[in-house]
Design an enzyme around this catalytic site. Structure first.
Site, PDB file in Angstrom:
ATOM      1  N   HIS A   1     -13.563 -38.881 -67.944  1.00 33.50           N
ATOM      2  CA  HIS A   1     -14.758 -38.719 -67.118  1.00 33.50           C
ATOM      3  C   HIS A   1     -14.412 -38.320 -65.678  1.00 33.50           C
ATOM      4  O   HIS A   1     -15.206 -38.558 -64.767  1.00 33.50           O
ATOM      5  CB  HIS A   1     -15.574 -40.019 -67.088  1.00 33.50           C
TER       6      HIS A   1
ATOM      7  N   GLU B   1     -24.547 -32.908 -77.122  1.00 33.88           N
ATOM      8  CA  GLU B   1     -24.423 -31.815 -76.163  1.00 33.88           C
ATOM      9  C   GLU B   1     -24.453 -30.434 -76.814  1.00 33.88           C
ATOM     10  O   GLU B   1     -25.102 -29.514 -76.303  1.00 33.88           O
ATOM     11  CB  GLU B   1     -23.140 -31.986 -75.344  1.00 33.88           C
TER      12      GLU B   1
END
Length: 323
Positions: A129, A60
């Site tokens: 998450h 990322e």
């Protein structure tokens, strides 16, 4: 008007903007042949090819940094992070580079990029998450933060975000992708920084955004039967914040509650409540309330997960206590 799903509205916005501007391209994990985890980028690879719909490694910070550089030299990248929980890995690129570049260049440069991601609880995906981390970005000067709640808003706001000279953080809620709503068949955009009064009322104002907008509307409908008139303001854009719409509603109703899924501590609700107290104190009939997520990590167990974020019943109870 035509009825579409939230994810279909996002997909439509991407198609339209990529057709309009060849400088727009996508980067992210599993967004090309796979079409993204929620099928938001489905079909884009076939039309625009692998140079404009780029699958990335699980890195990322690296691909976000590449997008910042591409934006500085004239491209309009749209970066997709699979979960907002992964955003901390990109914070140097987003906070110290993208958000600061226009200032550090004396206004000579811009970073027209969109960072798309999704957050929130509800799918049993546990603590790493399921977070709501919008306050991290809200705190940073130079970033715009957008969190739409309906297919109409998602479509029009994403188009505006792509056209903006950015950077724009565009956060979707994982429980909204399959929700449906009407949108115009012709092209349209929604300006950033303008809240929407989703329901008018006279007794109390709910200030909210993203998935909590739907729960606030449910609570308002329940209380309408008991003679309590609830106004629901969907902020849509957190930065810039539409203070005028918020304050105008508070002046009308005299009471307000900020509702968000993110944890209460350090949340956006506290900032909005303080703003109202500072700028509309004489119009208030009582203190501004907050209904927020619990100050805890989201558990894997679905029953415990439900307890950690505000429910429609929590909102109803909070309103009744205030009025």
């Amino acid at each position: 008007m035509t009825e579409i799903m939230y994810r279909e509205g996002l997909n439509r916005a991407l198609f339209e903007e990529m057709r309009l501007d060849e400088n727009v391209f996508l980067m992210g994990e599993g967004i090309a042949a796979r079409g993204g985890s929620y099928k938001v980028t489905e079909g884009l690879l076939a039309e625009f090819g692998a140079k404009r719909v780029v699958d990335t490694p699980l890195a990322e910070a690296t691909f976000t940094g590449a997008a910042v550089g591409a934006a500085i030299v004239g491209a309009r990248p749209i970066v997709e992070l699979l979960f907002v929980d992964f955003a901390p890995m990109t914070m140097d690129m987003v906070v110290n580079q993208a958000a600061k570049y226009k200032f550090m260049s004396g206004g000579q440069g811009t970073v027209p990029m969109v960072l798309r991601t999704q957050g929130g609880a509800g799918n049993g995906l546990a603590g790493q998450h399921s977070q709501s981390l919008e306050a991290l970005f809200y705190h940073i000067p130079g970033l715009k933060v957008v969190m739409p709640s309906t297919p109409y808003d998602a479509t029009g706001l994403l188009k505006s975000a792509i056209r903006d000279d950015g950077p724009v953080i565009f956060i979707e809620h994982k429980l909204l992708y399959m929700t449906k709503g009407e949108v115009p068949e012709e092209e349209f955009v929604i300006p950033l920084g303008k809240a929407d009064v989703k329901k008018e009322g006279s007794d109390i104002t709910l200030i909210t955004y993203s998935n909590m907008t739907l729960k606030c509307l449910e609570a308002a409908e329940i209380l309408e039967k008991e003679g309590i008139s609830v106004e629901v303001i969907d902020l849509r854009t957190l930065t810039p914040l539409d203070k005028e719409t918020i304050l105008s509603s508070i002046v009308k109703t005299g009471r307000g509650i900020v509702v968000h899924e993110a944890v209460k501590r350090g949340g956006i609700g506290g900032d909005i409540a303080s703003m109202i107290m500072e700028e509309a104190y004489d119009d208030l009939d009582g203190p501004i309330g907050r209904i927020c997520g619990k100050n805890t990590t989201i558990p894997y167990n679905k029953n415990l997960e439900k307890v950690c974020v505000p429910s429609t019943e929590d909102i109803v109870e909070g309103i009744l206590e205030m009025v």
